[in-house]
Write a protein that holds these residues in place. Sequence first.
Motif, PDB file in Angstrom:
ATOM      1  N   ARG A 288      64.825  51.690 -57.411  1.00 29.13           N
ATOM      2  CA  ARG A 288      65.126  52.510 -56.242  1.00 29.13           C
ATOM      3  C   ARG A 288      66.140  53.601 -56.620  1.00 29.13           C
ATOM      4  NH1 ARG A 288      66.125  48.221 -52.406  1.00 29.13           N
ATOM      5  NH2 ARG A 288      63.909  47.766 -52.562  1.00 29.13           N
ATOM      6  N   ARG A 298      64.806  66.564 -59.474  1.00 28.34           N
ATOM      7  CA  ARG A 298      63.632  67.429 -59.296  1.00 28.34           C
ATOM      8  C   ARG A 298      63.836  68.429 -58.168  1.00 28.34           C
ATOM      9  NH1 ARG A 298      58.400  65.899 -61.223  1.00 28.34           N
ATOM     10  NH2 ARG A 298      57.608  66.953 -59.401  1.00 28.34           N
ATOM     11  N   GLU A 304      58.812  70.476 -56.409  1.00 26.67           N
ATOM     12  CA  GLU A 304      58.406  70.008 -55.075  1.00 26.67           C
ATOM     13  C   GLU A 304      58.341  71.155 -54.076  1.00 26.67           C
ATOM     14  OE1 GLU A 304      57.742  66.775 -54.217  1.00 26.67           O
ATOM     15  OE2 GLU A 304      58.341  65.813 -56.073  1.00 26.67           O
ATOM     16  N   TYR A 324      63.106  54.134 -36.902  1.00 25.30           N
ATOM     17  CA  TYR A 324      64.380  53.420 -36.983  1.00 25.30           C
ATOM     18  C   TYR A 324      64.804  52.780 -35.661  1.00 25.30           C
ATOM     19  CZ  TYR A 324      65.528  54.549 -41.747  1.00 25.30           C
ATOM     20  OH  TYR A 324      65.535  54.586 -43.111  1.00 25.30           O
ATOM     21  N   ARG A 349      57.547  67.859 -44.602  1.00 25.09           N
ATOM     22  CA  ARG A 349      57.822  66.876 -43.554  1.00 25.09           C
ATOM     23  C   ARG A 349      58.330  65.593 -44.180  1.00 25.09           C
ATOM     24  NH1 ARG A 349      54.924  62.538 -42.080  1.00 25.09           N
ATOM     25  NH2 ARG A 349      55.286  61.653 -40.017  1.00 25.09           N
ATOM     26  N   GLU A 350      57.718  65.265 -45.325  1.00 22.57           N
ATOM     27  CA  GLU A 350      58.083  64.052 -46.037  1.00 22.57           C
ATOM     28  C   GLU A 350      59.561  64.082 -46.455  1.00 22.57           C
ATOM     29  OE1 GLU A 350      55.967  61.508 -47.213  1.00 22.57           O
ATOM     30  OE2 GLU A 350      57.419  60.529 -48.500  1.00 22.57           O
ATOM     31  N   GLN A 354      62.698  62.018 -45.108  1.00 20.24           N
ATOM     32  CA  GLN A 354      63.507  61.165 -45.966  1.00 20.24           C
ATOM     33  C   GLN A 354      64.996  61.477 -45.804  1.00 20.24           C
ATOM     34  OE1 GLN A 354      62.292  61.091 -50.011  1.00 20.24           O
ATOM     35  NE2 GLN A 354      63.677  59.396 -50.486  1.00 20.24           N
TER      36      GLN A 354
ATOM     37  N   GLN B  86      56.391  61.475 -57.679  1.00 22.10           N
ATOM     38  CA  GLN B  86      56.839  62.448 -56.684  1.00 22.10           C
ATOM     39  C   GLN B  86      55.687  62.919 -55.801  1.00 22.10           C
ATOM     40  OE1 GLN B  86      59.951  62.551 -56.726  1.00 22.10           O
ATOM     41  NE2 GLN B  86      60.298  61.708 -58.756  1.00 22.10           N
ATOM     42  N   VAL B  87      56.094  63.530 -54.710  1.00 24.71           N
ATOM     43  CA  VAL B  87      55.119  63.902 -53.685  1.00 24.71           C
ATOM     44  C   VAL B  87      53.999  64.764 -54.246  1.00 24.71           C
ATOM     45  CG1 VAL B  87      54.807  65.030 -51.476  1.00 24.71           C
ATOM     46  CG2 VAL B  87      56.914  63.802 -51.946  1.00 24.71           C
ATOM     47  N   LEU B 180      53.916  51.795 -44.171  1.00 25.74           N
ATOM     48  CA  LEU B 180      54.716  53.018 -44.037  1.00 25.74           C
ATOM     49  C   LEU B 180      53.849  54.254 -44.313  1.00 25.74           C
ATOM     50  CD1 LEU B 180      57.655  53.837 -43.461  1.00 25.74           C
ATOM     51  CD2 LEU B 180      57.965  54.034 -45.921  1.00 25.74           C
ATOM     52  N   TYR B 186      54.625  58.228 -44.329  1.00 21.87           N
ATOM     53  CA  TYR B 186      55.774  58.506 -45.185  1.00 21.87           C
ATOM     54  C   TYR B 186      55.581  57.787 -46.509  1.00 21.87           C
ATOM     55  CZ  TYR B 186      58.438  60.454 -41.332  1.00 21.87           C
ATOM     56  OH  TYR B 186      58.868  61.237 -40.303  1.00 21.87           O
ATOM     57  N   HIS B 187      56.020  58.441 -47.590  1.00 21.26           N
ATOM     58  CA  HIS B 187      55.881  57.815 -48.902  1.00 21.26           C
ATOM     59  C   HIS B 187      57.216  57.486 -49.516  1.00 21.26           C
ATOM     60  CE1 HIS B 187      52.118  59.955 -48.174  1.00 21.26           C
ATOM     61  NE2 HIS B 187      51.581  58.928 -48.784  1.00 21.26           N
ATOM     62  N   PHE B 188      58.291  57.674 -48.749  1.00 19.07           N
ATOM     63  CA  PHE B 188      59.597  57.356 -49.325  1.00 19.07           C
ATOM     64  C   PHE B 188      59.994  55.923 -49.009  1.00 19.07           C
ATOM     65  CE2 PHE B 188      60.454  59.451 -45.248  1.00 19.07           C
ATOM     66  CZ  PHE B 188      61.233  58.497 -44.611  1.00 19.07           C
ATOM     67  N   ASP B 189      61.092  55.527 -49.609  1.00 16.62           N
ATOM     68  CA  ASP B 189      61.569  54.170 -49.444  1.00 16.62           C
ATOM     69  C   ASP B 189      62.653  54.181 -48.364  1.00 16.62           C
ATOM     70  OD1 ASP B 189      62.642  51.708 -49.657  1.00 16.62           O
ATOM     71  OD2 ASP B 189      63.503  51.999 -51.649  1.00 16.62           O
ATOM     72  N   PRO B 190      62.405  53.577 -47.212  1.00 16.95           N
ATOM     73  CA  PRO B 190      63.370  53.686 -46.127  1.00 16.95           C
ATOM     74  C   PRO B 190      64.600  52.783 -46.290  1.00 16.95           C
ATOM     75  CG  PRO B 190      61.448  52.473 -45.404  1.00 16.95           C
ATOM     76  CD  PRO B 190      61.250  52.772 -46.849  1.00 16.95           C
ATOM     77  N   GLN B 191      64.758  52.187 -47.454  1.00 19.43           N
ATOM     78  CA  GLN B 191      65.927  51.373 -47.771  1.00 19.43           C
ATOM     79  C   GLN B 191      66.051  50.127 -46.902  1.00 19.43           C
ATOM     80  OE1 GLN B 191      68.736  53.020 -49.841  1.00 19.43           O
ATOM     81  NE2 GLN B 191      67.582  54.885 -50.166  1.00 19.43           N
TER      82      GLN B 191
END
Lengths: 470, 230
Positions: A288, A298, A304, A324, A349-350, A354, B86-87, B180, B186-191
């Motif tokens: 992570r 990056r 990106e 959330y 958007r991603e 994030q 990465q995206v 997710l 979404y492709h990120f890690d929401p922790q």
Amino acid sequence: MTALGKLFRTTAFKLSIVYLVLFSIGAGVVMTWVGWNVRRLVDEQIGATVEAEINGLSEQYAQGGIRRLVDVVERRVRQPGASLYLVTNFQGQSIAGNIIALPPEVLRQPGVRETSYERMGEANVDRRALARIFVLPGGFRLLVGRDLEDRETLRRVMGGALLTSLFWLIVIGTLGGLFVARRVLNRVEGINDSARAIMQGDLAQRLPLAGANDELDRLAINLNAMLERIQELMTGVREVSDNIAHDLKTPLTRLRNRAEEALRTSGSTEDYRAALEKMIEESDQLIRIFNALLMIARLEAGAERGNLIVFDMAEAARDVADLYEPVAEDEGVDLTLEADEGCNVRGSRELIGQALANLIDNALKYGAPDMPGARSQVRIEVRRVGSGVEMSVADHGPGIAAEDRERVLGRFVRLEGARTRPGSGLGLSLAAAVARLHNGAIRIEDNQPGLRVVIAMPAAAGEAGAGPSK
Amino acid sequence: MSGMRILIIEDDREAAGYLVKAFREAGHVADHAADGLDGYGKASEGGYDVLIVDRMLPKMDGLSLIGGLREQKIETPVLILSALGQVDDRVKGLRAGGDDYLAKPYAFSELLARVEALARRKSGASGDPTTLRVGGLELDRLGHKLTRNGKEIALQPREYRLLEYLMRHAGQVVTRTMLLENVWDYHFDPQTNVIDVHVSRLRGKIDKGYDTPMLHTVRGAGYMIRDSAR
């Protein structure tokens, strides 16, 4: 290559030489033209003088005959600096005048001509004159002329001046060319020296500026700006590797210790299983951190940037808030969202999602009020502000002291009090990098009490006209 | 879902060996190709349910391989494995004809769940049914209505989409990242454990008051909706 050779090879020197040659030709043409014109003017003046005298003398002849003419001529001859005179009879013998020798054919044809002659008192000195021969009634011939000495002198002076000025022109031009070339060469050499130092690894070096704001300065300024950017990127890379050294080795060590400990102490399968599960957890955490670090690097390198689209920031915020909301509720936090309409931005958007997720995550973790019994509130706002869009997350927690606000955006920075909670110290850095990628910025403010983190970025062009309407 | 034929195109022999073994243990048949050309040849012969393709391969890179297969009208589902997570890499991979994308390093449970989902998608000839049924659970996709044993259960829009995804993959493990990606895009890690909280809320709505739970937690992997009464 010798220093002089280098000098001769400079563009500045070559240009100077070309200019010098062109200028010399120009100067020669101008001087020649002036000389020719002056000579013509002098000739015209001589001609006019001679004409006037002939008119006067022929009048004297008409009134008093040859005797009177001879008298006048003899009187005039005696004056210093006089014109040239000669009166001959029809046989060509001299009657009066100050010319003692003349090519014989000259007197035969009346008119104006240039001729050589010898002057009275200066026998055997060949001189030149412009003369006019006039035939008087009775076969007498009258010659009136002017010595051309003055004109010849003028010609010599002009020619001398031309040669002298050409000489000085070449001397000054060459020296000037060398001087200019040296100056340019010195500055280019200065730039080259700096460039060499930079190539050898001293990235803090900058190209020297002469302060003249000329084309070389402008070039240097642009190159310096480029170097600045390169240094930033290099520093980023160095920071990442430093961070990896510091903050990834710690969990790696922990991971390794755990494995060793499991090998050393435990006996039952259950113990092994527990240790392995712990280790997987540990390595997931490492991955992570690693991903977040790579992502930040990056983003800061401007990667990106390819997949940017126009989307409604309010909509994106609603999606994240929705993600959330149950967690917040479970933790007893009121998570609210308020958004203006027409908050279109160009971006990812991603990534925005994030960044917002990180901010909400922080607010949920650290945003609880100090007072016991007080209910936590986290407020998300998306607002149109001028030509931009601002997205903020605010809580009523302890906040961040003003002096720490800049620092906390750095990688792996975790403030006192946060160290006991899980986290990598990368959340805000990532949000800041996302903001920068979108030509925006992140601000950390006092929510009085609490913390307010604002991501401000430009609204999408074209779609900005929608305006806020609540 | 069992008995899939999987082709793993991966140049790291140790990683590939591990995958082959792990898939066999999960009840599937897995072959291995060590470079792009070999993989392309084996994949062209067909007969596989899913291809797992590494992006960086010797002789022929992963994206060209996929492009080549798609040009030949070989539509075997492809999961791309890549060290680049990465995206834009993901977008490139999917654009090249990949069906799913997983960044290294990954948990095998995640890979397994995704591969099974891909294989199911391929064999799911039933298309897009208007009603999804799992045991007593019935999701009417036209009326946006959920009933369990005929009794209506009210759902929030997001809960509806979550359940819809789970029911479309009934009997299969669905991981948190799959949820997710597919429900929230979404492709990120929401922790934090955001997905867990959403799922437990959903569970509260559909399983509360019933003896047999429908929504199961699969330890170390994710979630699964299945009719445990059967």
